[in-house]
Write an enzyme that holds these catalytic residues in place. Structure first.
Site, PDB file in Angstrom:
ATOM      1  N   ASN A   1     106.682  17.714 115.798  1.00  0.00           N
ATOM      2  CA  ASN A   1     107.167  17.192 117.185  1.00  0.00           C
ATOM      3  C   ASN A   1     107.412  18.610 118.178  1.00  0.00           C
ATOM      4  O   ASN A   1     108.141  19.509 117.589  1.00  0.00           O
ATOM      5  CB  ASN A   1     107.135  16.188 117.699  1.00  0.00           C
ATOM      6  CG  ASN A   1     109.109  15.727 117.023  1.00  0.00           C
ATOM      7  OD1 ASN A   1     110.196  16.321 117.666  1.00  0.00           O
ATOM      8  ND2 ASN A   1     109.425  15.028 116.371  1.00  0.00           N
TER       9      ASN A   1
ATOM     10  N   ASP B   1     107.690   9.378 112.880  1.00  0.00           N
ATOM     11  CA  ASP B   1     108.128   7.693 112.369  1.00  0.00           C
ATOM     12  C   ASP B   1     106.980   8.166 111.090  1.00  0.00           C
ATOM     13  O   ASP B   1     107.182   7.233 110.545  1.00  0.00           O
ATOM     14  CB  ASP B   1     107.156   7.355 113.857  1.00  0.00           C
ATOM     15  CG  ASP B   1     108.094   6.836 115.410  1.00  0.00           C
ATOM     16  OD1 ASP B   1     109.247   6.732 114.760  1.00  0.00           O
ATOM     17  OD2 ASP B   1     107.919   7.048 116.289  1.00  0.00           O
TER      18      ASP B   1
ATOM     19  N   LYS C   1      98.120  23.851  98.512  1.00  0.00           N
ATOM     20  CA  LYS C   1      97.687  24.234  99.770  1.00  0.00           C
ATOM     21  C   LYS C   1      96.670  23.214  99.577  1.00  0.00           C
ATOM     22  O   LYS C   1      95.099  23.794  98.588  1.00  0.00           O
ATOM     23  CB  LYS C   1      97.506  25.086 100.162  1.00  0.00           C
ATOM     24  CG  LYS C   1      96.818  25.508 101.102  1.00  0.00           C
ATOM     25  CD  LYS C   1      97.362  26.871 101.627  1.00  0.00           C
ATOM     26  CE  LYS C   1      95.914  27.447 102.354  1.00  0.00           C
ATOM     27  NZ  LYS C   1      95.163  28.728 102.924  1.00  0.00           N
TER      28      LYS C   1
ATOM     29  N   ASP D   1     114.016   4.187 109.471  1.00  0.00           N
ATOM     30  CA  ASP D   1     114.180   4.672 111.207  1.00  0.00           C
ATOM     31  C   ASP D   1     116.100   4.638 111.391  1.00  0.00           C
ATOM     32  O   ASP D   1     116.489   3.848 110.579  1.00  0.00           O
ATOM     33  CB  ASP D   1     113.862   3.176 112.068  1.00  0.00           C
ATOM     34  CG  ASP D   1     114.115   2.883 112.880  1.00  0.00           C
ATOM     35  OD1 ASP D   1     115.534   4.021 113.510  1.00  0.00           O
ATOM     36  OD2 ASP D   1     112.976   3.562 114.180  1.00  0.00           O
ATOM     37  N   ILE D   2     116.549   5.797 111.277  1.00  0.00           N
ATOM     38  CA  ILE D   2     117.639   6.447 110.240  1.00  0.00           C
ATOM     39  C   ILE D   2     118.395   5.254 111.585  1.00  0.00           C
ATOM     40  O   ILE D   2     119.872   4.794 111.681  1.00  0.00           O
ATOM     41  CB  ILE D   2     118.616   7.776 110.783  1.00  0.00           C
ATOM     42  CG1 ILE D   2     117.275   8.038 109.920  1.00  0.00           C
ATOM     43  CG2 ILE D   2     119.227   8.543 110.646  1.00  0.00           C
ATOM     44  CD1 ILE D   2     116.820   9.731 110.572  1.00  0.00           C
TER      45      ILE D   2
ATOM     46  N   PHE E   1     118.412   7.401 121.134  1.00  0.00           N
ATOM     47  CA  PHE E   1     118.042   8.676 122.842  1.00  0.00           C
ATOM     48  C   PHE E   1     116.162   7.586 122.868  1.00  0.00           C
ATOM     49  O   PHE E   1     116.338   6.905 121.990  1.00  0.00           O
ATOM     50  CB  PHE E   1     117.236   9.710 122.086  1.00  0.00           C
ATOM     51  CG  PHE E   1     118.703  10.573 123.509  1.00  0.00           C
ATOM     52  CD1 PHE E   1     120.179  10.295 123.201  1.00  0.00           C
ATOM     53  CD2 PHE E   1     118.287  11.710 123.980  1.00  0.00           C
ATOM     54  CE1 PHE E   1     121.033  10.939 123.487  1.00  0.00           C
ATOM     55  CE2 PHE E   1     119.556  11.599 125.053  1.00  0.00           C
ATOM     56  CZ  PHE E   1     120.697  11.591 125.078  1.00  0.00           C
TER      57      PHE E   1
ATOM     58  N   LYS F   1     114.339  -0.866 122.389  1.00  0.00           N
ATOM     59  CA  LYS F   1     114.515   0.108 121.436  1.00  0.00           C
ATOM     60  C   LYS F   1     116.303  -1.207 121.380  1.00  0.00           C
ATOM     61  O   LYS F   1     116.437  -1.075 120.779  1.00  0.00           O
ATOM     62  CB  LYS F   1     113.863   1.572 121.797  1.00  0.00           C
ATOM     63  CG  LYS F   1     112.849   1.773 121.544  1.00  0.00           C
ATOM     64  CD  LYS F   1     112.480   2.897 121.926  1.00  0.00           C
ATOM     65  CE  LYS F   1     111.440   3.780 121.395  1.00  0.00           C
ATOM     66  NZ  LYS F   1     110.813   4.487 121.368  1.00  0.00           N
TER      67      LYS F   1
ATOM     68  N   LYS G   1     117.038  -1.805 117.708  1.00  0.00           N
ATOM     69  CA  LYS G   1     117.419  -1.060 116.327  1.00  0.00           C
ATOM     70  C   LYS G   1     118.807  -1.187 116.561  1.00  0.00           C
ATOM     71  O   LYS G   1     119.852  -0.492 115.866  1.00  0.00           O
ATOM     72  CB  LYS G   1     117.354   0.194 117.281  1.00  0.00           C
ATOM     73  CG  LYS G   1     115.892   1.142 116.975  1.00  0.00           C
ATOM     74  CD  LYS G   1     115.477   2.270 117.434  1.00  0.00           C
ATOM     75  CE  LYS G   1     114.505   2.932 116.848  1.00  0.00           C
ATOM     76  NZ  LYS G   1     113.646   3.782 116.365  1.00  0.00           N
TER      77      LYS G   1
HETATM   78  O1  PMT Z   1     115.760  18.571 121.467  1.00  0.00           O
HETATM   79  P1  PMT Z   1     114.748  18.375 123.302  1.00  0.00           P
HETATM   80  O2  PMT Z   1     114.244  19.376 122.856  1.00  0.00           O
HETATM   81  O3  PMT Z   1     116.223  19.105 123.939  1.00  0.00           O
HETATM   82  O4  PMT Z   1     114.098  17.369 123.828  1.00  0.00           O
HETATM   83  C1  PMT Z   1     114.896  16.240 123.980  1.00  0.00           C
HETATM   84  C2  PMT Z   1     114.442  15.142 123.071  1.00  0.00           C
HETATM   85  C3  PMT Z   1     113.285  14.439 123.907  1.00  0.00           C
HETATM   86  C4  PMT Z   1     113.893  15.088 122.404  1.00  0.00           C
HETATM   87  C5  PMT Z   1     115.971  13.723 123.201  1.00  0.00           C
HETATM   88  O5  PMT Z   1     116.177  13.498 124.623  1.00  0.00           O
HETATM   89  C6  PMT Z   1     115.133  12.574 122.896  1.00  0.00           C
HETATM   90  O6  PMT Z   1     114.527  11.670 123.708  1.00  0.00           O
HETATM   91  N1  PMT Z   1     115.627  12.504 121.869  1.00  0.00           N
HETATM   92  C7  PMT Z   1     114.653  11.456 120.925  1.00  0.00           C
HETATM   93  C8  PMT Z   1     113.430  11.252 120.569  1.00  0.00           C
HETATM   94  C9  PMT Z   1     113.124  10.171 120.366  1.00  0.00           C
HETATM   95  O7  PMT Z   1     112.308  10.290 118.349  1.00  0.00           O
HETATM   96  O8  PMT Z   1     112.415   9.185 120.165  1.00  0.00           O
HETATM   97  P2  PMT Z   1     112.276   7.713 119.697  1.00  0.00           P
HETATM   98  O9  PMT Z   1     111.834   6.991 120.966  1.00  0.00           O
HETATM   99  O10 PMT Z   1     111.000   7.487 119.001  1.00  0.00           O
HETATM  100  O11 PMT Z   1     112.985   6.929 119.217  1.00  0.00           O
HETATM  101  C10 PMT Z   1     114.271   6.268 119.310  1.00  0.00           C
HETATM  102  C11 PMT Z   1     115.188   6.042 118.489  1.00  0.00           C
HETATM  103  O12 PMT Z   1     115.352   5.903 117.930  1.00  0.00           O
HETATM  104  C12 PMT Z   1     115.940   7.637 118.929  1.00  0.00           C
HETATM  105  O13 PMT Z   1     117.741   8.026 119.210  1.00  0.00           O
HETATM  106  C13 PMT Z   1     115.712   8.999 117.244  1.00  0.00           C
HETATM  107  O14 PMT Z   1     116.493   9.637 116.981  1.00  0.00           O
HETATM  108  C14 PMT Z   1     115.733   6.763 116.975  1.00  0.00           C
HETATM  109  N2  PMT Z   1     114.925   7.331 115.077  1.00  0.00           N
HETATM  110  C15 PMT Z   1     113.592   7.390 116.196  1.00  0.00           C
HETATM  111  C16 PMT Z   1     112.847   7.159 114.894  1.00  0.00           C
HETATM  112  C17 PMT Z   1     113.241   6.949 113.251  1.00  0.00           C
HETATM  113  N3  PMT Z   1     112.581   7.078 111.741  1.00  0.00           N
HETATM  114  N4  PMT Z   1     114.050   7.579 113.086  1.00  0.00           N
HETATM  115  C18 PMT Z   1     115.349   7.399 114.546  1.00  0.00           C
HETATM  116  O15 PMT Z   1     116.473   6.982 113.821  1.00  0.00           O
END
Ligand code: PMT
Length: 407
Positions: free
Chosen positions: A212, A280, A290, A308-309, A326, A340, A344
């Site tokens: 991403n 995800d 390949k 999900d970490i 975040f 969330k 979470k």
């Molecule tokens: O990196 P930049 O260009 O500076 O941009 C910043 C950002 C937009 C990446 C950052 O501000 C941000 O929003 N990070 C969270 C991105 C995200 O994956 O959001 P989510 O809504 O999909 O996930 C929610 C939370 O679960 C996040 O804390 C994510 O780290 C965590 N997660 C998600 C999926 C997963 N499999 N494991 C996780 O730990």
């Protein structure tokens, strides 16, 4: 009057007409009690003399990289490391270009490359040079490297043109120096903070992957802010192209699975902040060769869910005292973030709108909303550095009362 007693400044004077103002700057620093050592670039010697500066600073003025006596008395590495702060004034377009590209072909640029101390630059140049895309790029690079910038001011230049490019006045540079050298509170000293940042990369085959747009900027800024508050900052980083933040231990990973294992290995911690944009899903069966076009249409990829970490660490026996997630949303931002928060099991969600025109992914600014059990707090648009600093200060305040209650 704020004192600089006990502080040592290495002043690097670039070759520009504004160099004459450094006499006053040296005098002001000395009045406040700072020890001032000076490096004059070759071009600066055309504008000011080592003799006048040595008289004002009371120290030998250094000019040449290849002066054997200087290397015996004090090598260039030690010269740059013995200082508490390096100040480049005037910072010419040429000197900043060298700094941005890591060039080291004279004493000034070598000392700047060899230092592990903070650096302040006071740019001074013709307005067109200041507005040139190359200078804009170089200044941006320096800021990303953690270099502080004071000025330039608007005004009439020695060349007769008008606009931004005049070096900041000596008292403005002094104020910036005092601010950078003032003792900072270290409320997170002795605390461990684990931060995830950047994207993850989930391989499809040896040449392709799912990922991403995350640049890592927000997470890296948070790691820097945590280290500035005295924390042991561990940054578990997906693949990004950002400079290593000073004082932060970076643990590089590629996939979500690796990120989880690295985070688990770093527990216990006092605070964990999950800014990474973790994929995800990953491909169920990564191809070891390949994938080829077969003529019978594109391959179909079966995706499976990644761990999900954030949720795993939140619910683990080694859960940090404060867990922050975040939320990257494109609509109903705070509503989804509140969901969330529950799903979470974290203490706080920092929600941001990452719609296409928001400029958050890869940009330098962010508009965030803090979502907790107490409700939603909207923050104004800020630089990612300011979001990081405000967030870390808030988390430090949250940790201290928790700790007092536990004692
Ligand atoms: O990196 P930049 O260009 O500076 O941009 C910043 C950002 C937009 C990446 C950052 O501000 C941000 O929003 N990070 C969270 C991105 C995200 O994956 O959001 P989510 O809504 O999909 O996930 C929610 C939370 O679960 C996040 O804390 C994510 O780290 C965590 N997660 C998600 C999926 C997963 N499999 N494991 C996780 O730990």
């Amino acid at each position: 009057m704020t004192t600089l007693a006990g502080k040592s400044v290495l002043l690097i004077i670039g070759g520009g007409i504004a160099a004459y103002k450094t006499h006053e700057l040296v005098r002001l620093m000395k009045t406040r009690g700072a020890a001032v050592r000076i490096i004059l670039s070759k071009a600066a010697e055309q504008f000011v003399t080592p003799l006048s500066l040595a008289s004002l600073s009371g120290e030998k003025v250094y000019t040449s990289l290849f002066s054997l006596t200087d290397e015996v008395e004090m090598g260039h590495i030690q010269l740059s490391r013995a200082a508490d702060l390096l100040v480049v004034a005037p910072a010419t377009a040429d000197l900043m270009a060298k700094m941005a590209h890591g060039l080291a072909d004279d004493l000034a640029s070598t000392a700047l490359l060899a230092t592990d101390k903070r650096v302040l630059v006071a740019p001074a140049m013709n307005v067109r040079m200041w507005r040139h895309p190359a200078t804009i790029r170089n200044v941006e690079t320096l800021k990303l490297d953690g270099v502080a910038v004071v000025g330039p001011n608007d005004g009439e230049m020695a060349c007769g043109e008008f606009g931004p490019g005049r070096m900041a006045e000596p008292n403005e540079i002094l104020a910036a120096i005092i601010d950078m050298l003032k003792p900072r509170a270290q409320p997170l000293a002795g605390k461990k903070v684990v931060i995830t940042a950047g994207p993850t990369r989930e391989p499809i085959d040896p040449v392709r992957f799912i990922s991403n747009h995350s640049s890592g900027k927000q997470g890296y800024a948070i790691a820097r802010a945590a280290a500035d508050l005295g924390a042991e900052a561990i940054l578990v980083s997906g693949p990004v192209s950002l400079p290593l933040p000073p004082g932060v231990q970076v643990m590089p990973v590629e996939t979500a699975q690796e990120m989880l294992e690295m985070c688990e290995g770093e527990m216990p911690a006092d605070i964990a902040i999950f800014t990474a944009a973790v994929a995800d899903w990953r491909v169920a069966a990564e191809s070891h060769e390949k994938l080829k076009k077969t003529g019978s249409g594109p391959p179909s990829l079966t995706l499976i869910e990644n761990p999900d970490i954030l949720a795993t660490i939140s619910r683990s026996a080694k859960r940090p005292r404060i867990v922050v997630g975040f939320a990257a949303e494109t609509e109903r931002v705070t509503e989804h973030a509140a969901q969330k928060l529950k799903n979470k099991g974290c203490d706080l969600i920092v929600a941001n709108d990452v719609s296409r025109d928001s400029g958050v992914f890869g940009g330098d600014r962010n508009t965030v909303h803090l979502v907790s059990a107490a409700g939603v707090e909207d923050w104004p648009p800020l630089s990612k550095d300011d979001v990081a600093q405000k967030l870390m200060e808030r988390l430090a305040q949250m940790l201290v009362p928790q700790q007092k209650a536990a004692e």
